[in-house]
Design a protein around this motif. Structure first.
Motif, PDB file in Angstrom:
ATOM      1  N   ARG A  77       3.788   5.442   7.437  1.00 20.59           N
ATOM      2  CA  ARG A  77       3.257   4.080   7.581  1.00 20.59           C
ATOM      3  C   ARG A  77       2.417   4.028   8.855  1.00 20.59           C
ATOM      4  NH1 ARG A  77       8.499   0.806   5.068  1.00 20.59           N
ATOM      5  NH2 ARG A  77       8.830   2.371   3.439  1.00 20.59           N
ATOM      6  N   TRP A  78       1.106   4.045   8.664  1.00 17.17           N
ATOM      7  CA  TRP A  78       0.189   4.286   9.770  1.00 17.17           C
ATOM      8  C   TRP A  78       0.040   3.102  10.713  1.00 17.17           C
ATOM      9  CZ3 TRP A  78      -0.704   9.242   9.944  1.00 17.17           C
ATOM     10  CH2 TRP A  78      -0.697   9.987   8.766  1.00 17.17           C
ATOM     11  N   ALA A  79       0.216   1.873  10.220  1.00 14.49           N
ATOM     12  CA  ALA A  79      -0.017   0.700  11.070  1.00 14.49           C
ATOM     13  C   ALA A  79       0.534  -0.540  10.370  1.00 14.49           C
ATOM     14  CB  ALA A  79      -1.520   0.521  11.344  1.00 14.49           C
ATOM     15  N   THR A  80       0.547  -1.652  11.090  1.00 11.93           N
ATOM     16  CA  THR A  80       1.020  -2.921  10.527  1.00 11.93           C
ATOM     17  C   THR A  80      -0.143  -3.797  10.067  1.00 11.93           C
ATOM     18  OG1 THR A  80       1.048  -3.941  12.715  1.00 11.93           O
ATOM     19  CG2 THR A  80       3.086  -2.885  11.964  1.00 11.93           C
ATOM     20  N   THR A  81      -1.313  -3.221   9.898  1.00  6.04           N
ATOM     21  CA  THR A  81      -2.480  -3.973   9.433  1.00  6.04           C
ATOM     22  C   THR A  81      -2.156  -4.682   8.122  1.00  6.04           C
ATOM     23  OG1 THR A  81      -3.934  -2.314  10.421  1.00  6.04           O
ATOM     24  CG2 THR A  81      -4.904  -3.809   8.785  1.00  6.04           C
ATOM     25  N   CYS A  82      -2.339  -5.986   8.086  1.00  2.00           N
ATOM     26  CA  CYS A  82      -2.043  -6.757   6.880  1.00  2.00           C
ATOM     27  C   CYS A  82      -2.928  -7.997   6.835  1.00  2.00           C
ATOM     28  CB  CYS A  82      -0.570  -7.166   6.831  1.00  2.00           C
ATOM     29  SG  CYS A  82      -0.080  -7.908   5.239  1.00  2.00           S
ATOM     30  N   ASN A  83      -3.285  -8.409   5.632  1.00  4.36           N
ATOM     31  CA  ASN A  83      -4.155  -9.570   5.452  1.00  4.36           C
ATOM     32  C   ASN A  83      -3.384 -10.855   5.210  1.00  4.36           C
ATOM     33  OD1 ASN A  83      -3.288  -8.398   3.045  1.00  4.36           O
ATOM     34  ND2 ASN A  83      -5.002  -9.214   1.854  1.00  4.36           N
ATOM     35  N   LEU A  84      -2.056 -10.793   5.145  1.00  6.71           N
ATOM     36  CA  LEU A  84      -1.254 -11.981   4.850  1.00  6.71           C
ATOM     37  C   LEU A  84      -0.255 -12.268   5.971  1.00  6.71           C
ATOM     38  CD1 LEU A  84      -0.377 -11.437   1.057  1.00  6.71           C
ATOM     39  CD2 LEU A  84      -2.438 -12.452   2.081  1.00  6.71           C
ATOM     40  N   VAL A 104       4.230  10.772  -2.913  1.00 10.16           N
ATOM     41  CA  VAL A 104       3.819  10.228  -1.621  1.00 10.16           C
ATOM     42  C   VAL A 104       3.814   8.712  -1.742  1.00 10.16           C
ATOM     43  CG1 VAL A 104       1.934  10.005   0.040  1.00 10.16           C
ATOM     44  CG2 VAL A 104       2.468  12.247  -0.953  1.00 10.16           C
ATOM     45  N   ALA A 105       4.505   8.049  -0.823  1.00 12.11           N
ATOM     46  CA  ALA A 105       4.585   6.584  -0.837  1.00 12.11           C
ATOM     47  C   ALA A 105       3.607   6.007   0.179  1.00 12.11           C
ATOM     48  CB  ALA A 105       6.011   6.126  -0.521  1.00 12.11           C
ATOM     49  N   LEU A 106       2.829   5.025  -0.255  1.00 17.49           N
ATOM     50  CA  LEU A 106       1.916   4.309   0.637  1.00 17.49           C
ATOM     51  C   LEU A 106       2.493   2.924   0.885  1.00 17.49           C
ATOM     52  CD1 LEU A 106      -1.590   5.182  -0.913  1.00 17.49           C
ATOM     53  CD2 LEU A 106      -0.184   6.533   0.666  1.00 17.49           C
ATOM     54  N   VAL A 107       2.829   2.659   2.139  1.00 16.97           N
ATOM     55  CA  VAL A 107       3.453   1.390   2.512  1.00 16.97           C
ATOM     56  C   VAL A 107       2.739   0.908   3.762  1.00 16.97           C
ATOM     57  CG1 VAL A 107       5.684   0.232   2.835  1.00 16.97           C
ATOM     58  CG2 VAL A 107       5.609   2.429   1.650  1.00 16.97           C
ATOM     59  N   GLY A 108       2.950  -0.327   4.147  1.00 20.11           N
ATOM     60  CA  GLY A 108       2.218  -0.859   5.286  1.00 20.11           C
ATOM     61  C   GLY A 108       3.108  -1.392   6.369  1.00 20.11           C
ATOM     62  N   GLY A 109       2.664  -2.533   6.970  1.00 15.04           N
ATOM     63  CA  GLY A 109       1.475  -3.299   6.681  1.00 15.04           C
ATOM     64  C   GLY A 109       1.079  -3.380   5.221  1.00 15.04           C
ATOM     65  N   GLU A 110      -0.200  -3.512   5.004  1.00 15.08           N
ATOM     66  CA  GLU A 110      -0.761  -3.479   3.654  1.00 15.08           C
ATOM     67  C   GLU A 110      -1.474  -2.145   3.470  1.00 15.08           C
ATOM     68  OE1 GLU A 110      -1.952  -3.289   0.234  1.00 15.08           O
ATOM     69  OE2 GLU A 110      -0.578  -4.936   0.729  1.00 15.08           O
ATOM     70  N   PRO A 111      -0.908  -1.242   2.656  1.00 12.50           N
ATOM     71  CA  PRO A 111      -1.449   0.120   2.556  1.00 12.50           C
ATOM     72  C   PRO A 111      -2.857   0.196   1.996  1.00 12.50           C
ATOM     73  CG  PRO A 111       0.236  -0.279   0.892  1.00 12.50           C
ATOM     74  CD  PRO A 111       0.299  -1.424   1.838  1.00 12.50           C
ATOM     75  N   LEU A 166      -5.290   0.432   5.030  1.00 10.04           N
ATOM     76  CA  LEU A 166      -5.119   1.453   6.059  1.00 10.04           C
ATOM     77  C   LEU A 166      -6.053   2.627   5.798  1.00 10.04           C
ATOM     78  CD1 LEU A 166      -1.220   1.398   6.389  1.00 10.04           C
ATOM     79  CD2 LEU A 166      -2.923   0.141   7.726  1.00 10.04           C
ATOM     80  N   LYS A 167      -6.998   2.839   6.701  1.00  8.32           N
ATOM     81  CA  LYS A 167      -8.038   3.852   6.494  1.00  8.32           C
ATOM     82  C   LYS A 167      -7.457   5.253   6.348  1.00  8.32           C
ATOM     83  CE  LYS A 167      -8.771   4.232  11.495  1.00  8.32           C
ATOM     84  NZ  LYS A 167      -9.730   4.063  12.610  1.00  8.32           N
ATOM     85  N   GLU A 168      -6.304   5.512   6.980  1.00 12.10           N
ATOM     86  CA  GLU A 168      -5.681   6.831   6.864  1.00 12.10           C
ATOM     87  C   GLU A 168      -5.312   7.148   5.428  1.00 12.10           C
ATOM     88  OE1 GLU A 168      -5.298   5.527  11.038  1.00 12.10           O
ATOM     89  OE2 GLU A 168      -4.863   4.571   9.114  1.00 12.10           O
ATOM     90  N   ASN A 169      -4.940   6.122   4.665  1.00  9.05           N
ATOM     91  CA  ASN A 169      -4.592   6.343   3.265  1.00  9.05           C
ATOM     92  C   ASN A 169      -5.812   6.744   2.439  1.00  9.05           C
ATOM     93  OD1 ASN A 169      -1.881   5.817   3.625  1.00  9.05           O
ATOM     94  ND2 ASN A 169      -2.097   3.627   3.184  1.00  9.05           N
ATOM     95  N   ASN A 207     -12.515  -2.395  -2.593  1.00 11.66           N
ATOM     96  CA  ASN A 207     -11.505  -1.682  -1.825  1.00 11.66           C
ATOM     97  C   ASN A 207     -11.438  -0.221  -2.269  1.00 11.66           C
ATOM     98  OD1 ASN A 207      -8.519  -0.698  -1.413  1.00 11.66           O
ATOM     99  ND2 ASN A 207      -8.800  -2.396   0.004  1.00 11.66           N
ATOM    100  N   LYS A 208     -11.798   0.709  -1.386  1.00 10.70           N
ATOM    101  CA  LYS A 208     -11.892   2.124  -1.736  1.00 10.70           C
ATOM    102  C   LYS A 208     -10.530   2.716  -2.093  1.00 10.70           C
ATOM    103  CE  LYS A 208     -15.951   2.987   1.182  1.00 10.70           C
ATOM    104  NZ  LYS A 208     -16.485   3.760   2.346  1.00 10.70           N
ATOM    105  N   ILE A 209      -9.487   2.301  -1.380  1.00 14.18           N
ATOM    106  CA  ILE A 209      -8.156   2.848  -1.641  1.00 14.18           C
ATOM    107  C   ILE A 209      -7.663   2.400  -3.006  1.00 14.18           C
ATOM    108  CG2 ILE A 209      -5.766   2.909  -0.832  1.00 14.18           C
ATOM    109  CD1 ILE A 209      -6.885   2.445   2.005  1.00 14.18           C
ATOM    110  N   ALA A 210      -7.859   1.114  -3.314  1.00 12.76           N
ATOM    111  CA  ALA A 210      -7.457   0.611  -4.634  1.00 12.76           C
ATOM    112  C   ALA A 210      -8.186   1.358  -5.740  1.00 12.76           C
ATOM    113  CB  ALA A 210      -7.729  -0.889  -4.722  1.00 12.76           C
ATOM    114  N   GLN A 211      -9.469   1.583  -5.569  1.00 11.77           N
ATOM    115  CA  GLN A 211     -10.242   2.280  -6.587  1.00 11.77           C
ATOM    116  C   GLN A 211      -9.721   3.696  -6.809  1.00 11.77           C
ATOM    117  OE1 GLN A 211     -12.724   1.342  -8.747  1.00 11.77           O
ATOM    118  NE2 GLN A 211     -12.152  -0.722  -8.082  1.00 11.77           N
ATOM    119  N   LYS A 212      -9.363   4.404  -5.741  1.00 10.81           N
ATOM    120  CA  LYS A 212      -8.826   5.755  -5.892  1.00 10.81           C
ATOM    121  C   LYS A 212      -7.473   5.745  -6.592  1.00 10.81           C
ATOM    122  CE  LYS A 212     -11.420   7.617  -1.992  1.00 10.81           C
ATOM    123  NZ  LYS A 212     -11.399   8.181  -0.624  1.00 10.81           N
TER     124      LYS A 212
END
Length: 386
Positions: A108-115, A162-169, A172-175, A201-206
């Protein structure tokens, strides 16, 4: 006493945004050390983790390290079922002889979140931190991106998920970089509020275009109640995104559904959420509320607990529930019935109701101005009971 085992200490790696290393997200917060203080390979051989392994090899969850799973299992399942299901071939009879081979990676790279969700706070959400002018601890894991990526690369032959969690994953640019690196046959599971623009959203598209993605969609209300609880989200965007993911779940090797936290905001609206899930063709995985206490229906007055119990009855009578839903709802039902059979502590409940009303007033008038006065309108049955 029933013996309880968990493969996580031998088969998982979790690193939070502070760089603290654990073998699962439910493990004791301080973990077994921090990236930077030693190599990841050294940390997973630490005396603390060896102590945990010894306890679990004897069929006993470690009292301190495994506390969150012990508590969660009062209501049904815990995170250890995730690890055990992923490692069905793990030999617990000879656990201490097993070498560390991570099948699950969760960074979990950061707590970046939009909500700024009502039951979250500045430690876990950058949106909340901005609202409250809170300076979060240093997100030091980002400084060690290359080391973490190197560890994953060294263990790719073992990694199954591999689990992507956040913040909002999805933010997160690392993802974004990580997804370019991961082979397509590795399952990627994302725990997301899903409240982003899919088209940009590039991550969502991938994730949408991978062969296998597991979607854990975090929400527990619909419509205006969703926007009240998940402050900053747009229900129209959310509903569209859920439809997109639901189509993949039904027609491809993607899987997943709704991950909902049982709390005061949905204790009288379970059927509403369940009908939405049925209409979309997705499942619901129920989770236990950890904080704040003011949103725990079991701690409110008997009028609210009665309303919650009536909704549990309707929920079970109106729908075909899977094992997890049935188990969770049965446990909640039992606890509500037991609490209602006990004499009320009127003074304590009055104080608790006052705390909730004060908390709601702060939410609506200080932090979430677009929500002013809406609790009473959106949950009139609860407002009347309070």
């Amino acid at each position: 006493m029933e013996k309880k085992y968990c493969a996580a200490p031998w088969r998982s790696l979790h690193i939070n945004f502070l760089g603290q290393v654990k073998t699962c997200c439910a493990g004791v917060p301080t973990g077994i050390g921090a990236v930077g203080s030693a190599t990841i390979n050294d940390l997973i051989q630490s005396p603390m983790l060896n102590e945990v392994k010894q306890s679990i090899a004897n069929g006993v969850l470690h009292e301190k390290y495994c506390h969150n799973c012990i508590e969660a299992e009062r209501f049904g399942s815990s995170e250890r079922s995730w690890h055990n299901n992923l490692n069905e071939d793990f030999d617990f009879a000879n656990a201490l002889q097993q070498t560390y081979k991570p099948t699950l990676i969760d960074v979990r790279w950061a707590t970046t979140c939009n909500l700024a969700c009502n039951y979250c706070g500045p430690y876990c959400s950058s949106k909340w931190a901005d609202l409250m002018s809170y300076q979060p601890p240093d997100d030091s894991i980002r400084k060690h991106y290359d080391e973490v990526l190197g560890f994953i690369e060294q263990n790719t032959s073992h990694v199954k998920e591999v689990a992507l969690v956040g913040g909002e994953p999805l933010l997160l640019k690392e993802n974004n970089k990580l997804l370019d690196f991961l082979p397509d046959d590795i399952l990627v599971t994302v725990i997301t509020n899903l409240s982003v623009d899919f088209s940009s959203n590039k991550i969502a598209q991938k994730l949408l275009h991978r062969s296998r993605t597991g979607w854990s969609i975090s929400f527990e209300n619909v419509g205006e109640r969703f926007e009240y609880v998940r402050y900053g989200a747009d229900w129209t965007v959310m509903d569209s995104n859920v439809s997109t993911v639901a189509d993949l779940i039904q027609n491809t090797d993607h899987h997943g559904g709704i991950h909902a936290v049982y709390n005061l905001y949905n204790c009288t609206r379970l059927c509403e959420l369940k009908q939405y899930a049925v209409d979309k063709g997705v499942s619901i995985m129920w989770q236990t509320l950890h904080h704040p206490d003011v949103l725990d229906p079991l701690k409110h007055c008997s009028e609210i607990r009665t309303l919650a119990l009536q909704e549990i009855y309707r929920y079970q009578d109106s729908f075909d529930l899977d094992d997890q839903e049935l188990n969770f709802s049965n446990n909640v039902k039992q606890m509500l019935e037991q609490s209602l059979a006990q004499p009320d502590n009127l003074l304590q409940q009055s104080q608790f109701n006052h705390e909730f009303l004060s908390w709601t007033d702060t939410i609506e008038n200080q932090w979430h101005p677009k929500s002013q006065g809406k609790f009473n309108l959106l949950w009139p049955e609860l407002a009347q009971a309070l």
